[in-house]
Write a protein that holds these residues in place. Structure first.
Motif, mmCIF file in Angstrom:
data_model
loop_
_atom_site.group_PDB
_atom_site.id
_atom_site.type_symbol
_atom_site.label_atom_id
_atom_site.label_comp_id
_atom_site.label_asym_id
_atom_site.label_seq_id
_atom_site.Cartn_x
_atom_site.Cartn_y
_atom_site.Cartn_z
ATOM 1 N N TRP A 111 37.753 44.685 45.211
ATOM 2 C CA TRP A 111 37.981 44.061 46.310
ATOM 3 C C TRP A 111 37.682 42.491 45.852
ATOM 4 C CZ3 TRP A 111 40.469 45.620 50.276
ATOM 5 C CH2 TRP A 111 40.858 44.893 51.434
ATOM 6 N N ALA A 112 38.557 41.607 46.041
ATOM 7 C CA ALA A 112 38.496 40.288 45.489
ATOM 8 C C ALA A 112 38.868 39.215 46.845
ATOM 9 C CB ALA A 112 39.359 39.740 44.311
ATOM 10 N N CYS A 113 38.218 38.091 46.740
ATOM 11 C CA CYS A 113 38.638 37.192 48.000
ATOM 12 C C CYS A 113 38.834 35.698 47.669
ATOM 13 C CB CYS A 113 37.199 37.063 48.983
ATOM 14 S SG CYS A 113 36.702 38.688 49.696
ATOM 15 N N GLY A 114 39.760 35.232 48.542
ATOM 16 C CA GLY A 114 40.135 33.760 48.236
ATOM 17 C C GLY A 114 39.096 33.093 49.327
ATOM 18 N N LEU A 115 39.722 31.894 49.675
ATOM 19 C CA LEU A 115 39.160 31.175 50.607
ATOM 20 C C LEU A 115 38.861 31.706 52.180
ATOM 21 C CD1 LEU A 115 37.603 28.346 51.097
ATOM 22 C CD2 LEU A 115 39.775 27.471 51.804
ATOM 23 N N THR A 116 40.092 32.357 52.494
ATOM 24 C CA THR A 116 39.928 33.012 53.870
ATOM 25 C C THR A 116 40.392 34.308 54.009
ATOM 26 O OG1 THR A 116 42.542 32.501 54.290
ATOM 27 C CG2 THR A 116 40.708 30.728 54.999
ATOM 28 N N GLN A 131 45.569 54.958 45.396
ATOM 29 C CA GLN A 131 44.536 53.738 46.306
ATOM 30 C C GLN A 131 45.326 52.448 46.508
ATOM 31 O OE1 GLN A 131 40.670 53.145 44.353
ATOM 32 N NE2 GLN A 131 41.171 55.020 42.886
ATOM 33 N N PRO A 132 46.080 52.586 47.793
ATOM 34 C CA PRO A 132 47.038 51.520 47.955
ATOM 35 C C PRO A 132 46.319 50.233 47.886
ATOM 36 C CG PRO A 132 46.570 52.713 50.027
ATOM 37 C CD PRO A 132 45.665 53.328 48.733
ATOM 38 N N ALA A 133 47.067 49.283 47.411
ATOM 39 C CA ALA A 133 46.542 47.688 47.906
ATOM 40 C C ALA A 133 46.645 47.377 49.124
ATOM 41 C CB ALA A 133 47.615 46.805 46.846
ATOM 42 N N ALA A 134 45.801 46.429 49.441
ATOM 43 C CA ALA A 134 45.753 45.705 50.876
ATOM 44 C C ALA A 134 45.034 44.397 50.928
ATOM 45 C CB ALA A 134 45.033 46.824 51.975
ATOM 46 N N THR A 135 45.279 43.839 52.070
ATOM 47 C CA THR A 135 45.112 42.480 52.234
ATOM 48 C C THR A 135 43.975 42.367 53.514
ATOM 49 O OG1 THR A 135 45.016 40.080 51.908
ATOM 50 C CG2 THR A 135 46.932 41.365 52.908
ATOM 51 N N TRP A 148 52.565 51.233 47.391
ATOM 52 C CA TRP A 148 52.875 51.531 46.121
ATOM 53 C C TRP A 148 52.633 50.532 45.089
ATOM 54 C CZ3 TRP A 148 54.457 56.391 46.123
ATOM 55 C CH2 TRP A 148 55.120 56.847 47.293
ATOM 56 N N MET A 149 51.703 49.976 45.641
ATOM 57 C CA MET A 149 50.879 48.794 44.494
ATOM 58 C C MET A 149 49.474 49.109 44.578
ATOM 59 S SD MET A 149 53.116 45.469 46.022
ATOM 60 C CE MET A 149 54.995 45.497 45.994
ATOM 61 N N SER A 150 49.015 48.326 43.397
ATOM 62 C CA SER A 150 47.675 48.303 43.074
ATOM 63 C C SER A 150 47.138 46.877 42.830
ATOM 64 C CB SER A 150 47.502 49.254 41.801
ATOM 65 O OG SER A 150 45.984 48.988 41.355
ATOM 66 N N ALA A 151 45.991 46.491 43.332
ATOM 67 C CA ALA A 151 45.367 45.349 43.145
ATOM 68 C C ALA A 151 44.177 45.319 42.097
ATOM 69 C CB ALA A 151 44.843 44.862 44.391
ATOM 70 N N MET A 152 44.001 46.305 41.329
ATOM 71 C CA MET A 152 42.875 46.220 40.445
ATOM 72 C C MET A 152 42.751 45.195 39.614
ATOM 73 S SD MET A 152 40.392 47.912 39.660
ATOM 74 C CE MET A 152 40.436 49.431 40.454
ATOM 75 N N ASN A 153 41.887 44.203 39.527
ATOM 76 C CA ASN A 153 41.410 43.145 38.902
ATOM 77 C C ASN A 153 42.537 41.712 39.418
ATOM 78 O OD1 ASN A 153 39.486 44.323 37.297
ATOM 79 N ND2 ASN A 153 41.334 45.088 35.780
ATOM 80 N N ALA A 154 43.109 41.910 40.639
ATOM 81 C CA ALA A 154 43.604 40.876 41.102
ATOM 82 C C ALA A 154 43.017 39.589 41.746
ATOM 83 C CB ALA A 154 44.824 41.392 42.137
ATOM 84 N N GLN A 155 43.390 38.657 41.661
ATOM 85 C CA GLN A 155 42.866 37.377 42.194
ATOM 86 C C GLN A 155 43.850 36.950 43.172
ATOM 87 O OE1 GLN A 155 39.837 35.222 40.343
ATOM 88 N NE2 GLN A 155 39.741 36.582 38.570
ATOM 89 N N ILE A 156 43.337 36.062 43.906
ATOM 90 C CA ILE A 156 44.204 35.310 44.911
ATOM 91 C C ILE A 156 44.364 33.751 44.516
ATOM 92 C CG2 ILE A 156 44.458 34.670 47.477
ATOM 93 C CD1 ILE A 156 43.093 37.048 48.130
ATOM 94 N N ALA A 157 45.421 33.257 44.590
ATOM 95 C CA ALA A 157 45.987 31.844 44.210
ATOM 96 C C ALA A 157 46.315 31.167 45.313
ATOM 97 C CB ALA A 157 46.905 31.660 43.039
ATOM 98 N N LEU A 158 45.786 30.116 45.564
ATOM 99 C CA LEU A 158 46.234 29.316 46.605
ATOM 100 C C LEU A 158 45.965 30.018 48.143
ATOM 101 C CD1 LEU A 158 49.530 27.504 45.591
ATOM 102 C CD2 LEU A 158 47.057 26.804 45.055
ATOM 103 N N ASP A 159 45.120 30.719 48.193
ATOM 104 C CA ASP A 159 44.720 31.479 49.364
ATOM 105 C C ASP A 159 45.715 32.274 49.940
ATOM 106 O OD1 ASP A 159 42.551 32.340 50.965
ATOM 107 O OD2 ASP A 159 43.147 31.041 52.532
ATOM 108 N N ARG A 160 46.817 32.770 48.996
ATOM 109 C CA ARG A 160 47.992 32.972 49.585
ATOM 110 C C ARG A 160 48.718 34.269 48.419
ATOM 111 N NH1 ARG A 160 53.478 29.647 51.140
ATOM 112 N NH2 ARG A 160 54.857 31.381 51.607
ATOM 113 N N PHE A 161 49.060 33.804 47.345
ATOM 114 C CA PHE A 161 49.683 34.891 46.285
ATOM 115 C C PHE A 161 48.560 35.644 45.491
ATOM 116 C CE2 PHE A 161 51.951 30.898 47.217
ATOM 117 C CZ PHE A 161 53.094 31.383 47.811
ATOM 118 N N THR A 162 49.168 36.558 44.987
ATOM 119 C CA THR A 162 48.661 37.509 43.865
ATOM 120 C C THR A 162 49.482 38.198 43.157
ATOM 121 O OG1 THR A 162 46.729 39.000 43.721
ATOM 122 C CG2 THR A 162 48.284 39.573 45.412
ATOM 123 N N ILE A 163 49.176 38.998 42.186
ATOM 124 C CA ILE A 163 49.882 39.703 41.209
ATOM 125 C C ILE A 163 49.438 41.170 41.409
ATOM 126 C CG2 ILE A 163 50.762 40.068 38.928
ATOM 127 C CD1 ILE A 163 51.677 37.358 39.878
#
Length: 227
Positions: A111-116, A131-135, A148-163
């Motif tokens: 789990w990783a967090c941005g500003l909001t 383990q589905p990705a979620a926000t 169908w996506m995974s957020a492992m090691n993802a981070q959030i850019a501009l409090d909106r975008f991720t890979i």
């Protein structure tokens, strides 16, 4: 990471992160548990000094500092691998003193967090190994799931975008997508699995231009232009 410099111990002699300019000062963080945010006048004439009350924090996006960063996360809990605290789950505004925390789903693997807003992987459902990705927002509301996506090691850019990486119904890794966590829209980056994995460049809190290599070409995405 920007550089590794010798600072006579004033910044722990370690790598610099999040180099930012605000007003007449230069700010950055150092690696390690102690971390802290350091300040240096652009006009010179004074050595680097730690910003008060930032020990244990790292620069997120000035004036916000956060904890833990990727080097501070220590697992806890009864499972074999433990449960890691959310990346930048705590944020402090060094100008106003505002402090933010995050509501984290139970037993998440990442789990990783941005500003909001935060992003991560939810625990598998009954009879399902995925383990589905979620926000969701930091307070736990406005949840959106990407099955169908995974957020492992993802981070959030501009409090909106991720890979997020993309898998097929057999849980085989097939690609990666740039995802708008606010709208739920996703764009295929065109990257495909090679040698058992996909090389994906990381996003960070203040990333506004995302670049990656595809078929011997450099692809550049201006995140600020996405409406």
């Amino acid at each position: 990471m920007l550089a590794s410099v010798d600072t006579d111990g004033r910044t722990e002699g370690s790598a610099l992160y999040g180099l930012s300019v605000a007003g007449n000062d230069l700010y950055w963080s150092t690696a390690g548990d102690g971390g802290g945010v350091w300040r240096l006048p652009l006009t010179g004439g004074a050595p680097p000094s730690r910003v008060p009350h930032t020990f244990g924090f790292h620069l997120f996006s000035y004036p916000w500092v956060g904890s833990p960063n990727e080097y501070q996360r220590t697992p806890s809990g009864p499972s074999p691998f433990g449960v890691f605290p959310p990346l930048f789950g705590s944020l402090l505004n060094v100008q106003t003193g505002e402090f933010r925390t995050a509501s984290v789903p139970a037993e998440v693997s990442f789990w990783a967090c941005g500003l909001t807003r935060c992003v991560g992987n939810l625990p598998p459902g009954p009879g399902d190994q995925r383990q589905p990705a979620a926000t969701r927002l930091r307070d736990g509301s406005d949840e959106r799931v990407f099955p169908w996506m995974s957020a492992m090691n993802a981070q959030i850019a501009l409090d909106r975008f991720t890979i997020l990486t993309v898998s097929d119904e057999d849980q085989r890794l097939v690609g990666a997508a740039l995802v708008d966590l606010v709208t739920g829209d996703a764009a295929d980056l065109g990257l495909r699995q090679e040698g058992g994995g996909i090389a994906v460049s990381a996003l960070h809190a203040d990333t506004d231009m995302y670049a990656y290599e595809l078929k011997d070409k450099m692809i550049i995405v201006d995140l600020k232009k996405i409406e």
